[in-house]
Design a protein around this motif. Sequence first.
Motif, short mmCIF file in Angstrom:
data_model
loop_
_atom_site.label_atom_id
_atom_site.label_comp_id
_atom_site.label_asym_id
_atom_site.label_seq_id
_atom_site.Cartn_x
_atom_site.Cartn_y
_atom_site.Cartn_z
N SER A 19 -19.12 0.23 -15.41
CA SER A 19 -19.41 0.83 -16.72
C SER A 19 -18.31 0.60 -17.73
CB SER A 19 -19.66 2.34 -16.55
OG SER A 19 -20.75 2.57 -15.70
N GLY A 20 -17.67 -0.56 -17.65
CA GLY A 20 -16.66 -0.92 -18.64
C GLY A 20 -15.32 -0.25 -18.48
N ARG A 21 -15.16 0.62 -17.49
CA ARG A 21 -13.88 1.30 -17.29
C ARG A 21 -12.88 0.41 -16.56
NH1 ARG A 21 -15.69 5.99 -13.84
NH2 ARG A 21 -17.35 4.51 -13.39
N TYR A 22 -13.39 -0.48 -15.74
CA TYR A 22 -12.55 -1.41 -14.98
C TYR A 22 -13.39 -2.59 -14.54
CZ TYR A 22 -14.69 1.21 -11.12
OH TYR A 22 -15.59 1.82 -10.28
N SER A 23 -12.73 -3.61 -14.05
CA SER A 23 -13.44 -4.79 -13.54
C SER A 23 -13.51 -4.74 -12.02
CB SER A 23 -12.72 -6.07 -13.99
OG SER A 23 -12.70 -6.16 -15.40
N GLN A 24 -14.56 -5.31 -11.48
CA GLN A 24 -14.69 -5.31 -10.01
C GLN A 24 -13.61 -6.16 -9.35
OE1 GLN A 24 -18.66 -6.78 -9.73
NE2 GLN A 24 -19.62 -4.79 -10.04
N THR A 25 -13.28 -7.29 -9.97
CA THR A 25 -12.22 -8.13 -9.43
C THR A 25 -11.45 -8.77 -10.58
OG1 THR A 25 -11.65 -10.03 -8.03
CG2 THR A 25 -13.78 -10.10 -9.13
N VAL A 26 -10.15 -8.81 -10.42
CA VAL A 26 -9.28 -9.45 -11.41
C VAL A 26 -8.39 -10.46 -10.69
CG1 VAL A 26 -7.50 -9.15 -13.16
CG2 VAL A 26 -9.29 -7.42 -12.89
N ALA A 27 -8.56 -11.72 -11.04
CA ALA A 27 -7.76 -12.79 -10.43
C ALA A 27 -6.60 -13.14 -11.35
CB ALA A 27 -8.62 -14.03 -10.21
N PHE A 28 -5.48 -13.42 -10.71
CA PHE A 28 -4.34 -13.98 -11.43
C PHE A 28 -3.54 -14.80 -10.45
CE2 PHE A 28 -0.08 -14.22 -13.17
CZ PHE A 28 -0.37 -14.72 -14.44
N SER A 29 -3.24 -16.04 -10.85
CA SER A 29 -2.51 -16.95 -9.97
C SER A 29 -3.23 -17.04 -8.63
CB SER A 29 -1.05 -16.50 -9.82
OG SER A 29 -0.29 -17.46 -9.14
N HIS A 30 -2.61 -16.69 -7.53
CA HIS A 30 -3.20 -16.94 -6.22
C HIS A 30 -3.74 -15.69 -5.53
CE1 HIS A 30 -0.79 -20.89 -6.14
NE2 HIS A 30 -2.04 -21.12 -6.46
N TYR A 31 -4.01 -14.64 -6.31
CA TYR A 31 -4.60 -13.43 -5.72
C TYR A 31 -5.74 -12.91 -6.58
CZ TYR A 31 -0.97 -12.95 -2.16
OH TYR A 31 -0.17 -13.15 -1.07
N ASN A 32 -6.74 -12.33 -5.90
CA ASN A 32 -7.79 -11.53 -6.53
C ASN A 32 -7.57 -10.07 -6.14
OD1 ASN A 32 -10.08 -13.30 -7.75
ND2 ASN A 32 -9.60 -14.33 -5.83
N HIS A 33 -7.60 -9.19 -7.12
CA HIS A 33 -7.45 -7.76 -6.88
C HIS A 33 -8.82 -7.11 -7.01
CE1 HIS A 33 -2.99 -7.98 -7.29
NE2 HIS A 33 -3.33 -9.06 -7.97
N ILE A 34 -9.31 -6.56 -5.90
CA ILE A 34 -10.64 -5.96 -5.88
C ILE A 34 -10.52 -4.46 -6.11
CG2 ILE A 34 -12.77 -5.66 -4.56
CD1 ILE A 34 -12.12 -8.58 -5.09
N SER A 35 -11.27 -3.94 -7.07
CA SER A 35 -11.28 -2.49 -7.28
C SER A 35 -11.75 -1.77 -6.03
CB SER A 35 -12.22 -2.14 -8.44
OG SER A 35 -11.67 -2.52 -9.68
N ALA A 36 -11.17 -0.60 -5.79
CA ALA A 36 -11.57 0.20 -4.64
C ALA A 36 -13.07 0.47 -4.70
CB ALA A 36 -10.80 1.51 -4.60
N GLN A 37 -13.74 0.21 -3.60
CA GLN A 37 -15.20 0.35 -3.56
C GLN A 37 -15.62 1.63 -2.86
OE1 GLN A 37 -17.57 -1.82 -5.07
NE2 GLN A 37 -15.60 -2.28 -6.07
N LEU A 38 -16.49 2.36 -3.53
CA LEU A 38 -17.10 3.56 -2.98
C LEU A 38 -18.40 3.19 -2.27
CD1 LEU A 38 -16.45 5.84 -6.04
CD2 LEU A 38 -15.56 6.26 -3.74
N PRO A 39 -18.94 4.10 -1.45
CA PRO A 39 -20.19 3.82 -0.74
C PRO A 39 -21.40 4.03 -1.65
CG PRO A 39 -19.36 5.96 -0.12
CD PRO A 39 -18.31 5.35 -1.00
#
Length: 423
Positions: A19-39
Amino acid sequence: MSGYNAVLARNTRNAPDASGRYSQTVAFSHYNHISAQLPVDPVSGKRVDGGIQEQTRQCLINISAILASIDHIMNDIVKVTVFVKNITDLDAVTDVYRTFFPHYVPALTAVAVAALPMDALVQIEALVANGEGTIPQAPQAGDLIKLARNTPHAPESLHSSQTVAFSHYNNLSAQLPVDPKTGSLVNGGIKAQTAQCLKNINAVLESIDVPFDDIVKMTIFLADLADSPAVDEIYTTFFPDSAIARAAAYFPARTFVCASALPLGARVQIEAVVSHGDGTPPQRVEDRHGIIVKPHNTPDAPRCALSTQTVAFSHYNHLSAQLPLVAETGNIIAGGVPAQAEQCLKNIRTIVESIGHRLDDVVKVNLFLKNIDDAAAVDQVYAAFFPRGIPARRTVGVAALPAGALVQIEVVLSNAEGTPPQG
């Protein structure tokens, strides 16, 4: 910023909408950062029915969907962090977890916290290798490899690797105060337990020929925040660890987290992020100290004698978690959670700007709330600092925060210019 690297935020409809508050994944250089996922079922937007196993499976299905949307797979994950509401659920979580990692297991941290969004029983986040990099969204000259390693001189687990290297970082599993010879918690109180956690980290680092002072970030999980002075007493016997580090009075960035419970009933658990100047194959082996660890403090943000505000290495800056402290007084700002959230973010912005960066360079935000019901109020303040909702994010409720704060915020920052040697 040079523009050589680019922050790349992505979302898919096959995972829960941020909902625009954050991105599901953000890549930079050699890593992707995945937002914490709820069930959460991405179709209904609601938490799935069932108990801990059903909820764990949905969290991992959501992570898998995000990875598929960016042409990655679960085996590209280098580190997983699991937050559970009840520590007794960890065995059930593990049963499901291993079906998603039948062969390779990433580094792993698991803790129980006071509360999770949507009253979930579990929340899972992942750090993912990005072999193609974002430099600038061009294929890497030869694929980098993940390098998972273990040593018998530190506690071993069938469910995790002790350390997973990728590119210029080693990501360690959080270490418990377990004697690797017996597999049991060490005898003694918080000081003995802290010493054992740090000994285990040191054993892992020695096994991969990395010195202790190459640690850039420490996260210390405590069952009781009142134990933090005793932890500090032991901590200073490990840091600084070398003549060079002592001369510079170097301490890594650091965050304290109050867990509601830790595995095995431990009182402390410690995780480390470690610089790895050699990179991982097939890169040319570099002089280990060719890419430097670059700590930085500014007097315009709160200081701590045992941590650095931000530590840069290669293409990332790792910030110590920020409390709502006023730099001039060292006291918590007056007011409720909106005022405190704003002060945390102002402190972060001050640190970020002091190293020639801006908040647009943040790739990951971790929110720690004394009351999970304050999340909406924090979001209102947060939106003024991150109006595009780019960074990946995690939100957890904790039983207590240092200095009696209501909120604590930490970030990971992209570093396009890298640390010397640049280019």
